[in-house]
Scaffold this motif. Structure first.
Motif, PDB file in Angstrom:
ATOM      1  N   VAL A   9       0.844  -1.190   0.000  1.00  0.00           N
ATOM      2  CA  VAL A   9       0.000   0.000   0.000  1.00  0.00           C
ATOM      3  C   VAL A   9       0.886   1.249   0.000  1.00  0.00           C
ATOM      4  CG1 VAL A   9      -1.973  -1.057   1.143  1.00  0.00           C
ATOM      5  CG2 VAL A   9      -0.166  -0.053   2.507  1.00  0.00           C
ATOM      6  N   ILE A  10       0.365   2.333  -0.555  1.00  0.00           N
ATOM      7  CA  ILE A  10       1.079   3.603  -0.570  1.00  0.00           C
ATOM      8  C   ILE A  10       0.753   4.350   0.720  1.00  0.00           C
ATOM      9  CG2 ILE A  10       1.300   5.825  -1.721  1.00  0.00           C
ATOM     10  CD1 ILE A  10       0.621   4.385  -4.332  1.00  0.00           C
ATOM     11  N   ILE A  11       1.803   4.840   1.394  1.00  0.00           N
ATOM     12  CA  ILE A  11       1.624   5.552   2.651  1.00  0.00           C
ATOM     13  C   ILE A  11       2.256   6.937   2.545  1.00  0.00           C
ATOM     14  CG2 ILE A  11       1.535   3.474   4.060  1.00  0.00           C
ATOM     15  CD1 ILE A  11       4.459   4.111   4.862  1.00  0.00           C
ATOM     16  N   THR A  12       1.871   7.828   3.448  1.00  0.00           N
ATOM     17  CA  THR A  12       2.434   9.171   3.524  1.00  0.00           C
ATOM     18  C   THR A  12       3.149   9.318   4.854  1.00  0.00           C
ATOM     19  OG1 THR A  12       0.598  10.000   2.213  1.00  0.00           O
ATOM     20  CG2 THR A  12       1.902  11.623   3.391  1.00  0.00           C
ATOM     21  N   LEU A  13       4.379   9.827   4.810  1.00  0.00           N
ATOM     22  CA  LEU A  13       5.163  10.083   6.010  1.00  0.00           C
ATOM     23  C   LEU A  13       5.211  11.589   6.241  1.00  0.00           C
ATOM     24  CD1 LEU A  13       8.141   7.701   5.215  1.00  0.00           C
ATOM     25  CD2 LEU A  13       6.274   7.255   6.782  1.00  0.00           C
ATOM     26  N   GLU A  14       4.951  12.012   7.478  1.00  0.00           N
ATOM     27  CA  GLU A  14       4.927  13.431   7.810  1.00  0.00           C
ATOM     28  C   GLU A  14       5.935  13.718   8.914  1.00  0.00           C
ATOM     29  OE1 GLU A  14       1.582  15.620   9.973  1.00  0.00           O
ATOM     30  OE2 GLU A  14       1.161  15.941   7.834  1.00  0.00           O
ATOM     31  N   CYS A  15       6.585  14.874   8.822  1.00  0.00           N
ATOM     32  CA  CYS A  15       7.614  15.264   9.776  1.00  0.00           C
ATOM     33  C   CYS A  15       7.002  15.531  11.147  1.00  0.00           C
ATOM     34  CB  CYS A  15       8.346  16.505   9.275  1.00  0.00           C
ATOM     35  SG  CYS A  15       9.719  16.979  10.335  1.00  0.00           S
ATOM     36  N   GLY A  16       7.748  15.206  12.191  1.00  0.00           N
ATOM     37  CA  GLY A  16       7.288  15.438  13.548  1.00  0.00           C
ATOM     38  C   GLY A  16       7.522  16.860  14.021  1.00  0.00           C
ATOM     39  N   THR A  42       4.811  -5.353   7.912  1.00  0.00           N
ATOM     40  CA  THR A  42       4.854  -4.245   8.867  1.00  0.00           C
ATOM     41  C   THR A  42       3.437  -3.720   9.104  1.00  0.00           C
ATOM     42  OG1 THR A  42       5.276  -2.737   7.046  1.00  0.00           O
ATOM     43  CG2 THR A  42       7.186  -3.488   8.278  1.00  0.00           C
ATOM     44  N   PRO A  43       2.683  -4.384   9.974  1.00  0.00           N
ATOM     45  CA  PRO A  43       1.301  -3.939  10.209  1.00  0.00           C
ATOM     46  C   PRO A  43       1.220  -2.661  11.039  1.00  0.00           C
ATOM     47  CG  PRO A  43       1.812  -5.788  11.618  1.00  0.00           C
ATOM     48  CD  PRO A  43       2.998  -5.595  10.710  1.00  0.00           C
ATOM     49  N   ASN A  44       2.274  -2.349  11.816  1.00  0.00           N
ATOM     50  CA  ASN A  44       2.275  -1.144  12.644  1.00  0.00           C
ATOM     51  C   ASN A  44       2.619   0.070  11.801  1.00  0.00           C
ATOM     52  OD1 ASN A  44       1.864  -2.909  14.750  1.00  0.00           O
ATOM     53  ND2 ASN A  44       4.033  -3.016  15.248  1.00  0.00           N
ATOM     54  N   ARG A  45       2.411   1.252  12.387  1.00  0.00           N
ATOM     55  CA  ARG A  45       2.753   2.487  11.687  1.00  0.00           C
ATOM     56  C   ARG A  45       4.266   2.628  11.596  1.00  0.00           C
ATOM     57  NH1 ARG A  45      -1.423   7.277  12.087  1.00  0.00           N
ATOM     58  NH2 ARG A  45      -3.280   6.041  11.888  1.00  0.00           N
ATOM     59  N   LEU A  46       4.708   3.131  10.463  1.00  0.00           N
ATOM     60  CA  LEU A  46       6.125   3.244  10.164  1.00  0.00           C
ATOM     61  C   LEU A  46       6.683   4.545  10.723  1.00  0.00           C
ATOM     62  CD1 LEU A  46       7.806   1.254   8.532  1.00  0.00           C
ATOM     63  CD2 LEU A  46       7.478   2.696   6.554  1.00  0.00           C
ATOM     64  N   GLU A  47       7.919   4.501  11.237  1.00  0.00           N
ATOM     65  CA  GLU A  47       8.651   5.686  11.683  1.00  0.00           C
ATOM     66  C   GLU A  47      10.051   5.600  11.099  1.00  0.00           C
ATOM     67  OE1 GLU A  47       8.702   6.183  15.873  1.00  0.00           O
ATOM     68  OE2 GLU A  47       6.535   6.429  16.022  1.00  0.00           O
ATOM     69  N   ILE A  48      10.409   6.595  10.273  1.00  0.00           N
ATOM     70  CA  ILE A  48      11.698   6.595   9.583  1.00  0.00           C
ATOM     71  C   ILE A  48      12.389   7.927   9.827  1.00  0.00           C
ATOM     72  CG2 ILE A  48      12.855   6.412   7.350  1.00  0.00           C
ATOM     73  CD1 ILE A  48      10.553   4.762   6.361  1.00  0.00           C
ATOM     74  N   ASN A  49      13.697   7.888  10.032  1.00  0.00           N
ATOM     75  CA  ASN A  49      14.488   9.097  10.203  1.00  0.00           C
ATOM     76  C   ASN A  49      14.903   9.600   8.823  1.00  0.00           C
ATOM     77  OD1 ASN A  49      15.659  11.040  11.779  1.00  0.00           O
ATOM     78  ND2 ASN A  49      17.591   9.931  12.005  1.00  0.00           N
ATOM     79  N   LYS A  50      14.357  10.773   8.398  1.00  0.00           N
ATOM     80  CA  LYS A  50      14.628  11.342   7.083  1.00  0.00           C
ATOM     81  C   LYS A  50      14.944  12.819   7.220  1.00  0.00           C
ATOM     82  CE  LYS A  50      12.397   9.685   3.474  1.00  0.00           C
ATOM     83  NZ  LYS A  50      13.362   8.762   2.923  1.00  0.00           N
ATOM     84  N   VAL A  60      12.312  12.566  12.730  1.00  0.00           N
ATOM     85  CA  VAL A  60      11.523  11.334  12.661  1.00  0.00           C
ATOM     86  C   VAL A  60      10.252  11.636  11.858  1.00  0.00           C
ATOM     87  CG1 VAL A  60      10.267   9.588  13.956  1.00  0.00           C
ATOM     88  CG2 VAL A  60      12.444  10.455  14.801  1.00  0.00           C
ATOM     89  N   PHE A  61      10.046  10.883  10.806  1.00  0.00           N
ATOM     90  CA  PHE A  61       8.839  10.990   9.994  1.00  0.00           C
ATOM     91  C   PHE A  61       7.924   9.832  10.363  1.00  0.00           C
ATOM     92  CE2 PHE A  61      11.313  13.976   7.776  1.00  0.00           C
ATOM     93  CZ  PHE A  61      10.497  14.688   6.918  1.00  0.00           C
ATOM     94  N   LYS A  62       6.669  10.142  10.676  1.00  0.00           N
ATOM     95  CA  LYS A  62       5.710   9.124  11.081  1.00  0.00           C
ATOM     96  C   LYS A  62       4.634   8.958  10.022  1.00  0.00           C
ATOM     97  CE  LYS A  62       6.386  10.061  15.948  1.00  0.00           C
ATOM     98  NZ  LYS A  62       5.767  10.445  17.217  1.00  0.00           N
ATOM     99  N   GLU A  63       4.139   7.749   9.911  1.00  0.00           N
ATOM    100  CA  GLU A  63       3.084   7.433   8.954  1.00  0.00           C
ATOM    101  C   GLU A  63       1.774   8.067   9.379  1.00  0.00           C
ATOM    102  OE1 GLU A  63       0.645   3.502   7.423  1.00  0.00           O
ATOM    103  OE2 GLU A  63       2.603   3.234   8.368  1.00  0.00           O
ATOM    104  N   ILE A  64       1.081   8.688   8.425  1.00  0.00           N
ATOM    105  CA  ILE A  64      -0.236   9.258   8.679  1.00  0.00           C
ATOM    106  C   ILE A  64      -1.244   8.554   7.802  1.00  0.00           C
ATOM    107  CG2 ILE A  64       0.653  11.497   9.378  1.00  0.00           C
ATOM    108  CD1 ILE A  64      -0.165  12.552   6.622  1.00  0.00           C
ATOM    109  N   LYS A  65      -2.508   8.664   8.134  1.00  0.00           N
ATOM    110  CA  LYS A  65      -3.558   8.048   7.310  1.00  0.00           C
ATOM    111  C   LYS A  65      -3.911   8.928   6.169  1.00  0.00           C
ATOM    112  CE  LYS A  65      -5.407   4.275   9.289  1.00  0.00           C
ATOM    113  NZ  LYS A  65      -6.175   3.215   8.839  1.00  0.00           N
TER     114      LYS A  65
END
Length: 65
Positions: A9-16, A42-50, A60-65
């Motif tokens: 699935v396509i997800i969007t990551l947003e800055c904290g 990866t069923p949980n929400r993704l958190e990536i350092n970008k 830290v960028f977190k997955e949003i709906k």
């Protein structure tokens, strides 16, 4: 007919940093990245350092709906 992508699935990551008001920020705004993930692995929400161009540093960028 189109193919089914399956579990990806396509997800969007947003800055904290979007809620902080630092005086050293270059400009106001919300930095977002788009990517895809496998929801079976990866069923949980993704958190990536970008890199955030608004903060001018890595955040830290977190997955949003």
């Amino acid at each position: 007919m189109g193919k089914n992508k399956g579990a990806r699935v396509i997800i969007t990551l947003e800055c904290g940093c979007r809620n902080t008001t630092n005086s050293d920020q270059r400009k106001k705004g919300i930095m977002r990245y788009t990517t895809c993930k496998n929801k079976r692995n990866t069923p949980n929400r993704l958190e990536i350092n970008k890199f955030c161009s608004y903060c001018n540093k890595h955040e830290v960028f977190k997955e949003i709906k």
